[in-house]
Write an enzyme that holds these catalytic residues in place. Structure first.
Site, mmCIF file in Angstrom:
data_model
loop_
_atom_site.group_PDB
_atom_site.id
_atom_site.type_symbol
_atom_site.label_atom_id
_atom_site.label_comp_id
_atom_site.label_asym_id
_atom_site.label_seq_id
_atom_site.Cartn_x
_atom_site.Cartn_y
_atom_site.Cartn_z
ATOM 1 N N TYR A 26 -62.859 21.269 -2.987
ATOM 2 C CA TYR A 26 -62.139 21.532 -4.235
ATOM 3 C C TYR A 26 -62.707 20.673 -5.350
ATOM 4 O O TYR A 26 -62.788 19.451 -5.223
ATOM 5 C CB TYR A 26 -60.655 21.196 -3.989
ATOM 6 N N LYS A 67 -25.487 38.646 3.669
ATOM 7 C CA LYS A 67 -25.233 38.142 5.026
ATOM 8 C C LYS A 67 -26.193 38.685 6.091
ATOM 9 O O LYS A 67 -26.749 37.915 6.873
ATOM 10 C CB LYS A 67 -23.793 38.454 5.427
ATOM 11 N N ASN A 78 -9.517 44.036 17.179
ATOM 12 C CA ASN A 78 -10.526 45.056 16.909
ATOM 13 C C ASN A 78 -11.890 44.386 16.749
ATOM 14 O O ASN A 78 -12.058 43.491 15.934
ATOM 15 C CB ASN A 78 -10.118 45.769 15.606
ATOM 16 N N LEU A 132 -22.916 49.378 9.693
ATOM 17 C CA LEU A 132 -22.390 48.986 8.386
ATOM 18 C C LEU A 132 -22.999 47.658 7.937
ATOM 19 O O LEU A 132 -22.882 46.649 8.635
ATOM 20 C CB LEU A 132 -20.868 48.853 8.452
ATOM 21 N N ALA A 133 -23.649 47.696 6.786
ATOM 22 C CA ALA A 133 -24.338 46.483 6.328
ATOM 23 C C ALA A 133 -24.342 46.369 4.817
ATOM 24 O O ALA A 133 -25.261 45.812 4.228
ATOM 25 C CB ALA A 133 -25.775 46.482 6.859
ATOM 26 N N ALA A 134 -23.302 46.900 4.180
ATOM 27 C CA ALA A 134 -23.304 46.909 2.713
ATOM 28 C C ALA A 134 -22.629 45.681 2.111
ATOM 29 O O ALA A 134 -22.876 45.335 0.964
ATOM 30 C CB ALA A 134 -22.635 48.175 2.199
ATOM 31 N N ARG A 140 -18.244 34.834 2.523
ATOM 32 C CA ARG A 140 -17.949 33.586 3.240
ATOM 33 C C ARG A 140 -19.211 32.820 3.669
ATOM 34 O O ARG A 140 -19.135 31.668 4.087
ATOM 35 C CB ARG A 140 -17.075 33.896 4.462
ATOM 36 N N ASN A 168 -19.231 35.586 10.141
ATOM 37 C CA ASN A 168 -18.647 35.597 8.806
ATOM 38 C C ASN A 168 -19.059 34.390 7.973
ATOM 39 O O ASN A 168 -19.126 34.468 6.762
ATOM 40 C CB ASN A 168 -17.126 35.693 8.891
HETATM 41 C C1 UD1 Z 1 -13.466 43.890 10.212
HETATM 42 C C2 UD1 Z 1 -12.273 44.784 10.568
HETATM 43 C C3 UD1 Z 1 -11.341 44.015 11.508
HETATM 44 C C4 UD1 Z 1 -12.096 43.524 12.726
HETATM 45 C C5 UD1 Z 1 -13.329 42.712 12.316
HETATM 46 C C6 UD1 Z 1 -14.172 42.425 13.534
HETATM 47 C C7 UD1 Z 1 -11.984 46.087 8.517
HETATM 48 C C8 UD1 Z 1 -11.111 46.319 7.340
HETATM 49 N N1 UD1 Z 1 -11.568 45.109 9.360
HETATM 50 O O1 UD1 Z 1 -12.985 42.785 9.483
HETATM 51 O O2 UD1 Z 1 -10.280 44.864 11.919
HETATM 52 O O3 UD1 Z 1 -11.241 42.735 13.535
HETATM 53 O O4 UD1 Z 1 -14.130 43.485 11.394
HETATM 54 O O5 UD1 Z 1 -15.251 41.597 13.202
HETATM 55 O O6 UD1 Z 1 -12.962 46.781 8.710
HETATM 56 N N2 UD1 Z 1 -18.770 46.775 4.938
HETATM 57 C C9 UD1 Z 1 -19.467 47.698 4.198
HETATM 58 N N3 UD1 Z 1 -18.958 48.108 3.014
HETATM 59 C C10 UD1 Z 1 -17.777 47.655 2.530
HETATM 60 C C11 UD1 Z 1 -17.054 46.708 3.286
HETATM 61 C C12 UD1 Z 1 -17.573 46.287 4.497
HETATM 62 O O7 UD1 Z 1 -20.537 48.138 4.592
HETATM 63 O O8 UD1 Z 1 -17.375 48.102 1.438
HETATM 64 C C13 UD1 Z 1 -19.298 46.350 6.220
HETATM 65 C C14 UD1 Z 1 -19.644 44.885 6.238
HETATM 66 O O9 UD1 Z 1 -20.983 44.691 5.788
HETATM 67 C C15 UD1 Z 1 -19.468 44.527 7.710
HETATM 68 C C16 UD1 Z 1 -18.382 45.485 8.167
HETATM 69 O O10 UD1 Z 1 -18.328 46.516 7.205
HETATM 70 O O11 UD1 Z 1 -20.634 44.807 8.454
HETATM 71 C C17 UD1 Z 1 -17.019 44.812 8.299
HETATM 72 O O12 UD1 Z 1 -16.648 44.245 7.072
HETATM 73 P P1 UD1 Z 1 -16.131 42.749 6.979
HETATM 74 O O13 UD1 Z 1 -15.821 42.456 5.559
HETATM 75 O O14 UD1 Z 1 -17.024 41.844 7.703
HETATM 76 O O15 UD1 Z 1 -14.740 42.908 7.745
HETATM 77 P P2 UD1 Z 1 -13.935 41.823 8.579
HETATM 78 O O16 UD1 Z 1 -13.042 41.073 7.679
HETATM 79 O O17 UD1 Z 1 -14.853 41.060 9.431
HETATM 80 CA CA CA Z 2 -17.085 40.793 9.761
#
Ligand code: UD1
Ligand code: CA
Length: 475
Positions: free
Chosen positions: A389, A23, A171, A9-11, A16, A229
């Site tokens: 130059y 990021k 988690n 997941l990298a969207a 922050r 983050n």
């Molecule tokens: C997330 C978890 C949390 C966990 C923590 C660990 C959720 C809701 N919470 O929180 O339980 O303890 O990771 O680090 O997942 N992303 C997408 N598309 C979106 C949203 C997010 O691709 O629409 C990706 C982000 O780029 C990231 C990952 O999902 O790689 C997690 O999202 P992030 O916003 O970082 O969640 P956390 O608040 O860190």
């Molecule tokens: Ca995160």
């Protein structure tokens, strides 16, 4: 053989980070953060490797792409659950295990995921979550267990009750489950939470309610699973990654005098018995040969250095190539496209740009060489400047084999000095010099013999009869 798909997941934008750059593209030890989980995922040899991209997807694909990666676009970032859901059409007919990892967790090691996957496969769990116990779990999703200790739900920090906030098992954001079940349960997640997002962790409570077994596999290494983050997390990841890189080089036979002040990027290779002194920075795709000595304060960027090369203190080497047995510095600056052939010598306060210094040739002191081709066994005297130059265009200089350039020479380009020619010190060379010639281009010296006695006599005859304090006496 189990089949495996990995979804990274990298969207997310990474608000922050407070940055114009998304990021996952922030570098850690010279590579975009996302490159590390991609490497880890690849090492597991999945049948499919999917990266979910959104913010700045073109740049992410350009910098982290590769033949085996399938990029899937999450158009609107409505949560980590939706991010996984959008990959479903790309996993049609896939019925194996899906592992989900995050692009902002660069320190994760292959071994940890491998163990986690093995733990999942050995169990009868429909879903496994990698968890960790933290002294301070602030900000993370908590693992909520029922009275019999079974994993019941993951509750985000912001949605947790005061009692849930006391839970220290969190988690990590790394999951695995069987594809058909995963995509079926994902359809049921809602947005009833503080951020009104589709939370991926909600699959846990849904699975639990359906009577499926969910397990949390606890890892003891928090450092590895820590998500980045903000920039404080980024600097910590940088430090850990750097220590790993240095350890790897030391184990491979490189002496690093002071690991605390040595910075080596992830893509760098270094040969055995090379010694690296403090405050050195080796970046990008540089490769350093065997038996080299890199003295203090050197910076080497995207350059190739052969064997037995001595890079002396405070030299900067950028996108250049240095062959075996050469010596550079101290205080030398090799700018992009510089090539130093075997045994070349570049000394203090010498700057070279887009030029070639032939075998055994030397430019030892206070010199600028730009857009120049220098043959073998050439001596460039102190203070030589190639004037490349003219205010508009850069022009080339050619100095053929065995030329001797006397000190303080200006070579006004375009100009060619033929084989074995000699340039007298202090010359300004504006015309080509044929092979074997001596060229001297400087003002002729005028010598006044017995200058002081002539001067004295002149003073005596000029003396005014009474006043001996004429101002001319001072001259
Ligand atoms: C997330 C978890 C949390 C966990 C923590 C660990 C959720 C809701 N919470 O929180 O339980 O303890 O990771 O680090 O997942 N992303 C997408 N598309 C979106 C949203 C997010 O691709 O629409 C990706 C982000 O780029 C990231 C990952 O999902 O790689 C997690 O999202 P992030 O916003 O970082 O969640 P956390 O608040 O860190
Ligand atoms: Ca995160």
């Amino acid at each position: 053989m189990h089949s495996l798909a990995i979804i990274l997941l990298a969207a997310g934008k990474g608000t922050r980070m407070k940055s114009d750059t998304v990021k996952v593209l922030h570098p850690v030890a010279g590579l975009p953060m996302l490159a590390y989980p991609v490497q880890t995922a690849r090492a597991l040899q999945p049948d499919k490797l999917i990266v979910v991209v959104g913010h700045q997807r073109d740049r992410v694909e350009e910098l982290c792409g590769g033949g085996d990666i399938l990029f899937v676009h999450q158009q609107e970032q409505l949560g980590s659950g939706q991010a996984v859901a959008v990959t479903e059409p790309f996993l049609q007919g896939f019925s194996g295990t899906v592992a989900i990892m995050c692009g902002d967790v660069p320190l994760i090691r292959v071994e940890t995921i491998r163990k986690f996957l093995a733990g999942h496969r050995e169990s009868t769990a429909a879903l496994s979550v990698l968890s960790v116990i933290l002294e301070d779990p602030t900000g993370y999703g908590r693992i909520v267990r029922d009275a019999s200790g079974r994993v019941q739900a993951i509750v985000e920090h912001r949605d947790a009750t005061p009692q849930q906030k006391t839970i220290t098992e969190i988690n990590t954001g790394i999951y695995c489950g069987e594809a058909p079940f995963l995509f079926q349960v994902l359809k049921k997640i809602g947005r009833d939470n503080d951020q009104a997002e589709y939370y991926l962790p909600d699959i846990v409570s849904l699975a639990y309610r359906e009577g499926k077994k969910v397990q949390a596999v606890v890892t003891d290494n928090f450092q590895e699973v820590k998500g980045i983050n903000d920039r404080v997390d980024l600097s910590e990841a940088e430090r850990v990654m750097r220590q790993r890189i240095l350890r790897h080089h030391m184990q491979d036979g490189v002496t690093i005098i002071d690991p605390d002040s040595t910075y080596i990027d992830c893509g760098v290779t270094i040969g055995q018995d090379t010694v690296i002194h403090p405050n050195t920075c080796i970046r990008g795709t540089s490769s350093i040969g065997r038996n080299c000595t890199i003295d203090s304060n050197a910076t080497i960027i995207n350059s190739t250095v052969g064997n037995n090369v001595h890079i002396k203190s405070s030299s900067v080497i950028d996108e250049s190539q240095i062959q075996d047995n050469a010596a550079i510095g101290p205080f030398a600056h090799l700018r992009p496209q510089t090539f130093i052939a075997e045994g070349g010598r570049v000394g203090n306060f010498v700057e070279i740009k887009k030029s070639r210094l032939g075998k055994g040739s030397k430019a030892n002191h206070l010199t600028y060489i730009g857009d120049t081709t220098i043959g073998d066994e050439v001596n460039i005297g102190a203070g030589t400047i190639t004037c490349n130059y003219d205010g508009k265009t850069k022009h080339p200089t050619v100095i053929e084999d065995r030329v001797f350039v006397g000190s303080n020479t200006s070579l006004v380009a375009p100009v060619r000095v033929g084989k074995g020619a000699v340039i007298g010190a202090g010359s300004t060379i504006t015309k080509d010099v044929p092979a074997g010639a001596l060229a001297v281009g400087r003002a002729k010296q005028t010598t006044y013999e017995n200058w002081f006695s002539i001067k004295r006599k002149k003073q005596e005859t000029d003396k005014p009869p009474e006043d001996d304090t004429s101002p001319e006496d001072d001259t």
